[in-house]
Design an enzyme around this catalytic site. Sequence first.
Site, PDB file in Angstrom:
ATOM      1  CG  ASP A   1      -1.625   1.267   1.469  1.00 33.18           C
ATOM      2  OD1 ASP A   1      -2.251   1.748   0.506  1.00 33.18           O
ATOM      3  OD2 ASP A   1      -1.576   1.809   2.599  1.00 33.18           O
TER       4      ASP A   1
ATOM      5  CG  ASP B   1      -1.989   7.685   0.399  1.00 33.40           C
ATOM      6  OD1 ASP B   1      -1.179   8.620   0.460  1.00 33.40           O
ATOM      7  OD2 ASP B   1      -2.774   7.522  -0.555  1.00 33.40           O
TER       8      ASP B   1
ATOM      9  CD  GLU C   1      -4.146   9.576   3.800  1.00 31.19           C
ATOM     10  OE1 GLU C   1      -4.546  10.716   3.508  1.00 31.19           O
ATOM     11  OE2 GLU C   1      -4.449   8.581   3.117  1.00 31.19           O
TER      12      GLU C   1
ATOM     13  N   GLY D   1     -10.293   7.063  -1.040  1.00 35.02           N
ATOM     14  CA  GLY D   1     -10.348   7.835  -2.282  1.00 35.02           C
ATOM     15  C   GLY D   1     -10.686   9.280  -1.996  1.00 35.02           C
TER      16      GLY D   1
ATOM     17  CG  HIS E   1      -9.859  14.405  -6.090  1.00 37.02           C
ATOM     18  ND1 HIS E   1      -9.401  13.557  -7.065  1.00 37.02           N
ATOM     19  CD2 HIS E   1      -9.259  14.016  -4.930  1.00 37.02           C
ATOM     20  CE1 HIS E   1      -8.567  12.683  -6.514  1.00 37.02           C
ATOM     21  NE2 HIS E   1      -8.470  12.941  -5.226  1.00 37.02           N
TER      22      HIS E   1
HETATM   23  C1  XBP Z   1      -5.467   6.127   0.615  1.00 37.52           C
HETATM   24  C2  XBP Z   1      -6.598   6.943   0.223  1.00 37.52           C
HETATM   25  C3  XBP Z   1      -6.390   8.069  -0.699  1.00 37.52           C
HETATM   26  C4  XBP Z   1      -5.646   9.250  -0.146  1.00 37.52           C
HETATM   27  C5  XBP Z   1      -5.843  10.455  -1.046  1.00 37.52           C
HETATM   28  O1  XBP Z   1      -5.910   4.837   1.050  1.00 37.52           O
HETATM   29  O2  XBP Z   1      -7.713   6.695   0.619  1.00 37.52           O
HETATM   30  O3  XBP Z   1      -7.640   8.481  -1.092  1.00 37.52           O
HETATM   31  O4  XBP Z   1      -6.107   9.564   1.138  1.00 37.52           O
HETATM   32  O5  XBP Z   1      -5.456  10.185  -2.348  1.00 37.52           O
HETATM   33  P1  XBP Z   1      -4.967   3.548   0.927  1.00 37.52           P
HETATM   34  P2  XBP Z   1      -6.367  10.607  -3.608  1.00 37.52           P
HETATM   35  O6  XBP Z   1      -3.713   3.857   1.691  1.00 37.52           O
HETATM   36  O7  XBP Z   1      -5.756   2.446   1.582  1.00 37.52           O
HETATM   37  O8  XBP Z   1      -4.716   3.266  -0.524  1.00 37.52           O
HETATM   38  O9  XBP Z   1      -6.836  11.998  -3.358  1.00 37.52           O
HETATM   39  O10 XBP Z   1      -5.443  10.493  -4.804  1.00 37.52           O
HETATM   40  O11 XBP Z   1      -7.518   9.637  -3.649  1.00 37.52           O
HETATM   41 MG    MG Z   2      -2.980   3.107   3.500  1.00 33.99          MG
END
Ligand code: XBP
Ligand code: MG
Length: 263
Positions: A19, A21, A28, A62, A89
């Site tokens: 993963d 993020d 975040e 997302g 976005h």
């Molecule tokens: C990450 C997300 C992403 C980011 C923002 O979740 O949910 O939406 O917070 O990125 P994970 P975008 O780590 O489970 O993949 O604005 O590009 O969506």
């Molecule tokens: Mg994550």
Amino acid sequence: MAEEAVPGERDRLQAVVFDVDGTLVDSERDGHRVAFNLAFEEAGMPDRWEVERYGELLAVSGGKRRLSHYFEQQGMAEEEREELSGRLHVRKTQIFMEMAKEGEIEARPGAGELVDELADAGVRLAVATTGSREWVDPLLDRLFGVKRFEAIVGGDEVPRRKPDPSAYRMALERLGLPAAAAPAIEDSVIGLEAAKAAGLACAVVLNDYTRDQDFSAADVVLDGFGLPNDPVAVISDPHGLSPPGHLDLDTMRALVAATAPTG
Ligand code: XBP
Ligand code: MG
């Protein structure tokens, strides 16, 4: 005739699906959250997502969906919130890309070391993320070298985002591997659910936003990646893998062996 087991093959680690993020990068609180707030500000909106509130909003994966969910909570009509979320976005993505380019988003301690150790041992690397490829690829490139990841699946490439298993399924398809050969590394319960639903074993590296979530389904949980000279606590180890205070190649190999399908 019964299928013959290939000794060592069934439990061989062939790839790791990361993963992004919260896992490879600490993105975040001081990354995406800040970019969303700047997008609000630029649009002349009074909305700001504080640290704690953003933690709650992370339950929706997302960025665009997160915005839409937030506006829905404010009672905004569907058509208006879809248009506004889409517009914000796009701008948030540009701002976040800029931040990534400026070096404001860092790899989590120990992430680069594990990536190097796996790659040196010939373990293939992949990514399954909910984030957008527009920023994922340049960020991975700056921090780890994007070409080292054989398969990268972004949130905009799959029909449904995590906790749906689509991203993990697509990563396995692109690697041409069965789930048993390619465990996942995640930071959140949403990601854990997605990996598990696609049949992958899953190691969890906690961060501040996710440490209170329920990781009882995880195969091993550490308080971060850890480093040999900066170990982290092992929070849960149901298979008895005994990680040495950091997530390393041997632990990932042991994870695959311990979760190998039988029969
Ligand atoms: C990450 C997300 C992403 C980011 C923002 O979740 O949910 O939406 O917070 O990125 P994970 P975008 O780590 O489970 O993949 O604005 O590009 O969506
Ligand atoms: Mg994550």
